[in-house]
Design a protein around this motif. Sequence first.
Motif, short mmCIF file in Angstrom:
data_model
loop_
_atom_site.label_atom_id
_atom_site.label_comp_id
_atom_site.label_asym_id
_atom_site.label_seq_id
_atom_site.Cartn_x
_atom_site.Cartn_y
_atom_site.Cartn_z
N THR A 1 13.57 -94.29 -23.35
CA THR A 1 13.59 -93.60 -24.63
C THR A 1 14.97 -92.99 -24.90
OG1 THR A 1 11.24 -93.10 -24.41
CG2 THR A 1 12.46 -91.79 -25.99
N VAL A 2 15.57 -92.42 -23.86
CA VAL A 2 16.91 -91.85 -24.00
C VAL A 2 17.92 -92.98 -24.23
CG1 VAL A 2 18.76 -90.63 -22.79
CG2 VAL A 2 16.42 -89.77 -22.68
N ALA A 3 17.81 -94.06 -23.47
CA ALA A 3 18.74 -95.18 -23.61
C ALA A 3 18.65 -95.82 -25.00
CB ALA A 3 18.47 -96.23 -22.54
N ALA A 4 17.46 -95.83 -25.57
CA ALA A 4 17.28 -96.41 -26.91
C ALA A 4 17.72 -95.45 -28.02
CB ALA A 4 15.82 -96.79 -27.11
N GLY A 5 18.03 -94.22 -27.68
CA GLY A 5 18.48 -93.26 -28.68
C GLY A 5 17.36 -92.55 -29.42
N ARG A 6 16.12 -92.73 -28.98
CA ARG A 6 14.99 -92.05 -29.64
C ARG A 6 14.82 -90.63 -29.12
NH1 ARG A 6 12.79 -97.19 -28.55
NH2 ARG A 6 11.58 -96.30 -26.87
N LEU A 7 15.48 -90.32 -28.03
CA LEU A 7 15.48 -88.97 -27.47
C LEU A 7 16.92 -88.65 -27.09
CD1 LEU A 7 13.81 -86.52 -26.43
CD2 LEU A 7 13.66 -87.69 -24.25
N GLY A 8 17.40 -87.50 -27.53
CA GLY A 8 18.78 -87.12 -27.26
C GLY A 8 19.04 -86.98 -25.77
N ARG A 9 20.27 -87.29 -25.37
CA ARG A 9 20.64 -87.20 -23.95
C ARG A 9 20.45 -85.79 -23.41
NH1 ARG A 9 26.39 -89.64 -23.74
NH2 ARG A 9 26.20 -89.58 -25.99
N GLU A 10 20.81 -84.79 -24.21
CA GLU A 10 20.69 -83.41 -23.74
C GLU A 10 19.23 -83.04 -23.50
OE1 GLU A 10 22.28 -84.25 -26.54
OE2 GLU A 10 24.39 -83.88 -26.07
N ARG A 11 18.35 -83.51 -24.37
CA ARG A 11 16.93 -83.21 -24.20
C ARG A 11 16.35 -83.98 -23.02
NH1 ARG A 11 15.65 -82.84 -30.59
NH2 ARG A 11 16.51 -80.75 -30.82
N GLY A 12 16.80 -85.19 -22.82
CA GLY A 12 16.39 -85.94 -21.63
C GLY A 12 16.86 -85.26 -20.36
N ALA B 1 17.39 -82.08 -20.10
CA ALA B 1 16.59 -80.86 -19.96
C ALA B 1 15.29 -81.16 -19.22
CB ALA B 1 16.30 -80.26 -21.33
N VAL B 2 14.66 -82.27 -19.55
CA VAL B 2 13.43 -82.66 -18.84
C VAL B 2 13.76 -82.95 -17.38
CG1 VAL B 2 11.61 -84.40 -18.68
CG2 VAL B 2 12.29 -83.52 -20.91
N ALA B 3 14.86 -83.65 -17.14
CA ALA B 3 15.26 -83.96 -15.76
C ALA B 3 15.53 -82.69 -14.95
CB ALA B 3 16.49 -84.85 -15.77
N ALA C 1 17.30 -72.43 -15.98
CA ALA C 1 18.46 -72.05 -16.81
C ALA C 1 19.22 -73.29 -17.26
CB ALA C 1 19.38 -71.12 -16.02
N ALA C 2 19.36 -74.27 -16.38
CA ALA C 2 20.05 -75.51 -16.75
C ALA C 2 19.26 -76.26 -17.82
CB ALA C 2 20.25 -76.39 -15.52
N ALA C 3 17.94 -76.28 -17.70
CA ALA C 3 17.11 -76.96 -18.69
C ALA C 3 17.20 -76.28 -20.05
CB ALA C 3 15.65 -77.00 -18.22
N VAL C 4 17.18 -74.96 -20.05
CA VAL C 4 17.30 -74.22 -21.31
C VAL C 4 18.67 -74.47 -21.94
CG1 VAL C 4 17.45 -71.90 -22.30
CG2 VAL C 4 15.59 -72.47 -20.75
N ALA C 5 19.72 -74.46 -21.13
CA ALA C 5 21.06 -74.72 -21.66
C ALA C 5 21.15 -76.11 -22.27
CB ALA C 5 22.10 -74.55 -20.55
N CYS C 6 20.59 -77.10 -21.59
CA CYS C 6 20.60 -78.47 -22.13
C CYS C 6 19.81 -78.56 -23.42
CB CYS C 6 20.04 -79.45 -21.10
SG CYS C 6 21.10 -79.70 -19.68
N ALA C 7 18.67 -77.89 -23.47
CA ALA C 7 17.85 -77.92 -24.68
C ALA C 7 18.55 -77.24 -25.85
CB ALA C 7 16.49 -77.26 -24.42
N VAL C 8 19.24 -76.13 -25.58
CA VAL C 8 19.97 -75.43 -26.64
C VAL C 8 21.11 -76.29 -27.16
CG1 VAL C 8 21.51 -73.45 -27.08
CG2 VAL C 8 19.33 -73.11 -25.90
N VAL C 9 21.84 -76.94 -26.26
CA VAL C 9 22.92 -77.83 -26.68
C VAL C 9 22.36 -78.98 -27.49
CG1 VAL C 9 24.66 -79.47 -25.85
CG2 VAL C 9 24.50 -77.20 -24.84
N GLY C 10 21.23 -79.55 -27.05
CA GLY C 10 20.61 -80.63 -27.79
C GLY C 10 20.12 -80.19 -29.15
N ARG C 11 19.62 -78.99 -29.24
CA ARG C 11 19.13 -78.45 -30.52
C ARG C 11 20.29 -78.23 -31.49
NH1 ARG C 11 14.74 -77.95 -33.67
NH2 ARG C 11 14.73 -75.96 -34.74
#
Length: 160
Positions: free
Chosen positions: A89-100, A102-104, A147-157
């Motif tokens: 989903t991330v590779a196809a661009g349907r989910l932003g890299r930062e949000r992916g 964040a899940v990781a 904290a890393a997940a929240v930071a990634c999600a904020v950047v993605g948002r």
Amino acid sequence: MNDTASPRSSAGFSPVSGVWAAVLLAGSAAASWWLVHTPAAEEARAGGFALGEADYAVEPLPLPGWAEAVVGPVGLALALVAAVLLVRTVAAGRLGRERGLAVACLVPIALMAGAWWAIATAPVIGANIGAGLAQLVFVPAGLLCLAAAVACAVVGRRRS
């Protein structure tokens, strides 16, 4: 100008991505528990005490014997499938890299939770020192991952 064709709008966190993220986290926790867990009777026998005399940091859930053999492998299979689908989903661009990402960043928290549950529900005589040591390591590590997940999600948002 057609705003619905914007590539940024498709990189949001869709409900399907949320389901796969939840499956990944739950499956990771179950697989981690299964890999660390030793059956109670076997653990008591190895410790040289009767299972009825055992103490627990956390009372384990009453699971039938077959459930212990099914929960872990099924959780592992679900986690692997969900991880592959999220990466696609991330590779196809349907989910932003930062949000992916964040899940990781949340996956180690699920792995630590599963391992902690196996350690905390182990039968022991006296105090469960392993549960306390696991908490000393897992809590700060989990907070860093969160904290890393929240930071990634904020950047993605902000980027979307």
